[in-house]
Design an enzyme around this catalytic site. Structure first.
Site, PDB file in Angstrom:
ATOM      1  N   ARG A  55       0.826  -1.203   0.000  1.00  0.00           N
ATOM      2  CA  ARG A  55       0.000   0.000   0.000  1.00  0.00           C
ATOM      3  C   ARG A  55       0.866   1.262   0.000  1.00  0.00           C
ATOM      4  O   ARG A  55       0.445   2.306  -0.507  1.00  0.00           O
ATOM      5  CB  ARG A  55      -0.942  -0.022   1.209  1.00  0.00           C
ATOM      6  N   ASP A 221     -11.774  -7.427   6.614  1.00  0.00           N
ATOM      7  CA  ASP A 221     -11.733  -6.012   6.224  1.00  0.00           C
ATOM      8  C   ASP A 221     -11.302  -5.923   4.759  1.00  0.00           C
ATOM      9  O   ASP A 221     -10.183  -6.310   4.408  1.00  0.00           O
ATOM     10  CB  ASP A 221     -10.738  -5.269   7.125  1.00  0.00           C
ATOM     11  N   GLU A 247     -16.437  -6.050   6.083  1.00  0.00           N
ATOM     12  CA  GLU A 247     -16.245  -4.623   6.339  1.00  0.00           C
ATOM     13  C   GLU A 247     -15.747  -3.869   5.112  1.00  0.00           C
ATOM     14  O   GLU A 247     -14.842  -4.315   4.414  1.00  0.00           O
ATOM     15  CB  GLU A 247     -15.242  -4.455   7.484  1.00  0.00           C
ATOM     16  N   GLU A 275     -15.595   3.825   7.900  1.00  0.00           N
ATOM     17  CA  GLU A 275     -14.257   4.272   8.293  1.00  0.00           C
ATOM     18  C   GLU A 275     -13.837   5.512   7.515  1.00  0.00           C
ATOM     19  O   GLU A 275     -13.209   6.422   8.069  1.00  0.00           O
ATOM     20  CB  GLU A 275     -13.260   3.132   8.068  1.00  0.00           C
ATOM     21  N   HIS A 325     -13.667   3.319  14.281  1.00  0.00           N
ATOM     22  CA  HIS A 325     -12.453   2.772  13.699  1.00  0.00           C
ATOM     23  C   HIS A 325     -11.247   3.183  14.553  1.00  0.00           C
ATOM     24  O   HIS A 325     -11.008   4.371  14.773  1.00  0.00           O
ATOM     25  CB  HIS A 325     -12.273   3.300  12.275  1.00  0.00           C
ATOM     26  N   GLU A 345     -12.571  -1.305  18.840  1.00  0.00           N
ATOM     27  CA  GLU A 345     -11.530  -1.901  17.996  1.00  0.00           C
ATOM     28  C   GLU A 345     -10.155  -1.592  18.572  1.00  0.00           C
ATOM     29  O   GLU A 345      -9.909  -0.485  19.052  1.00  0.00           O
ATOM     30  CB  GLU A 345     -11.606  -1.354  16.571  1.00  0.00           C
TER      31      GLU A 345
END
Length: 405
Positions: A55, A221, A247, A275, A325, A345
């Site tokens: 990423r 997720d 999610e 989120e 989140h 979380e």
């Protein structure tokens, strides 16, 4: 609130300062090589092979952390960290500061309204809301320090004595051993990787379900990476592995897709998102269109505590849960005060997701972490958000403004 300010001679805000930081912390994607959070996780950019493995390769960590400080006339300083880096620092110093400086410490609602409407012509979501959130959180921290109360008490007090957590990370099986109530793992392969990628996703879910047993919460997720058809296929094929929820399967603006996805999920599987949504108006779309069962606003991105309170009230009226989140202490103080936020979380920031470490380390001192998946609310009993900025972190202030100018 204004009369109370006058009676108690609440201080006036003198200075607003915005700094940047690099390396982990609030911008938790800004990690070194070998961290699970950057290991072939499906993203909207996964359709391009060059940006599929990491990423960071498409720039997820380019902004860095934003640190906002607000100082009052009595010398009290409140602060907060979020994402946004240098661009957000510019917005804070050269635009938002005019709405903050000169106001009383307790004028948070008015300040928020002016920041939001004053930036409406170029803001509404994204980077501008990150900046507004950072200022808002710093103001709540300052108010808590002025009144010598933790933020959760300013919000009306705790509705429970203990917080319980699920863990987000690459190893739900280890999260189970650490006492968390569930484990949410990232999806590794997106639609561009075809049938082979889908089968790899399912194989990992099957393996993890076998490791955690039949009763442990297991979630996935998808980080905005799927299209509707793929999301439906994934959810239906994963039914046998007892997923508690899927999610953020779709891009955040695809409200119509989320509504369709939720209708086609297997019985008992929940649809969650939010989120990357912001403000009561964005969440109104999700709730009124029936897009999800749980909303997941990030308090550092959605508008801060001031806006999160409005979002939560809206969700409560729609019988939806609010599970913020990540965001560490900034969400813990909120969750402690809401009946429709029954758990929280915890983002596993150890590179191999094999130990519990503070989420915003090394930026914050006194940051509490769960023990055996739980945390007494009494751990939050320090003024403001109860944390301090680590003086060892090298702050950079890229922009300066004249207070009151």
């Amino acid at each position: 609130m204004s009369e109370q300010c006058a009676m108690k001679q609440i201080p006036v805000i003198k200075h607003v300062r915005a700094f940047t930081l690099r390396g982990g912390g609030a911008d938790y994607h800004d990690q070194a090589d070998g961290h699970w959070i950057d290991d072939h996780i499906a993203t909207p950019m996964s359709k391009y092979p060059a940006y599929r493995q990491s990423r960071r390769s498409f720039g997820i960590n380019v902004l860095g952390t934003l640190v906002v400080e607000v100082e009052d006339s009595a010398g009290n300083v409140g602060f907060a960290v979020t994402t946004g880096g240098e661009p957000a620092a510019f917005i804070v110093e050269h635009h938002l500061a005019r709405f903050v400086e000169g106001a009383r410490v307790c004028d948070i609602e008015r300040i928020w309204d002016q920041m939001y409407h004053g930036t409406l012509f170029y803001g509404r979501k994204g980077l501008v809301l990150n900046a507004i959130s950072g200022v808002d959180l710093a103001l709540w921290d300052l108010l808590g320090k002025v009144r010598q109360e933790p933020v959760y008490q300013l919000l009306g007090g705790a509705v429970r004595d203990e917080l319980q957590f699920y863990a987000t990370g690459a190893r739900p099986d280890l999260a189970r051993e650490m006492g968390f109530i569930g484990g949410k793992m990232p999806l590794h392969h997106g639609p561009a990787e075809g049938e082979d990628g889908l089968q790899k996703n399912l194989a990992l879910l099957a393996s993890m379900r076998e490791r955690v047993g039949p009763d442990f919460w297991l979630m996935v997720d998808c980080w905005m990476s799927l299209d509707l058809n793929y999301a439906i296929r994934l959810a239906q094929a994963a039914q046998q592995y007892g997923l508690k929820w899927i999610e953020e399967a779709l891009p955040p603006d695809d409200y119509w897709g989320y509504a369709a996805l939720r209708q086609q999920l297997p019985p008992g599987m929940l649809c969650t998102t939010g989120e990357h949504e912001a403000t009561r108006w964005g969440f109104r779309m999700l709730l009124e269109m029936g897009c999800c069962d749980i909303i997941q606003p990030d308090v550092g991105w959605c508008g801060g505590i001031t806006e999160l309170l409005k979002i939560s009230a809206l969700a409560d009226a729609h019988q939806a849960l609010v599970i913020p989140h990540g965001s560490s202490v900034y969400s813990y103080h909120f969750v402690a005060t809401r009946h429709n936020s029954p758990f929280a979380e915890f983002l596993m920031m150890a590179p191999q997701a094999d130990q519990v470490v503070p989420m915003f380390s090394p930026q914050l001192l006194h940051e509490p972490v769960p023990e055996n998946g739980r945390m007494p609310v009494s751990r939050l009993d320090r003024p403001g958000f109860g944390v301090e900025l680590n003086p060892a972190c090298a702050l950079h202030r890229p922009y300066l403004h004249t207070p009151g100018g």
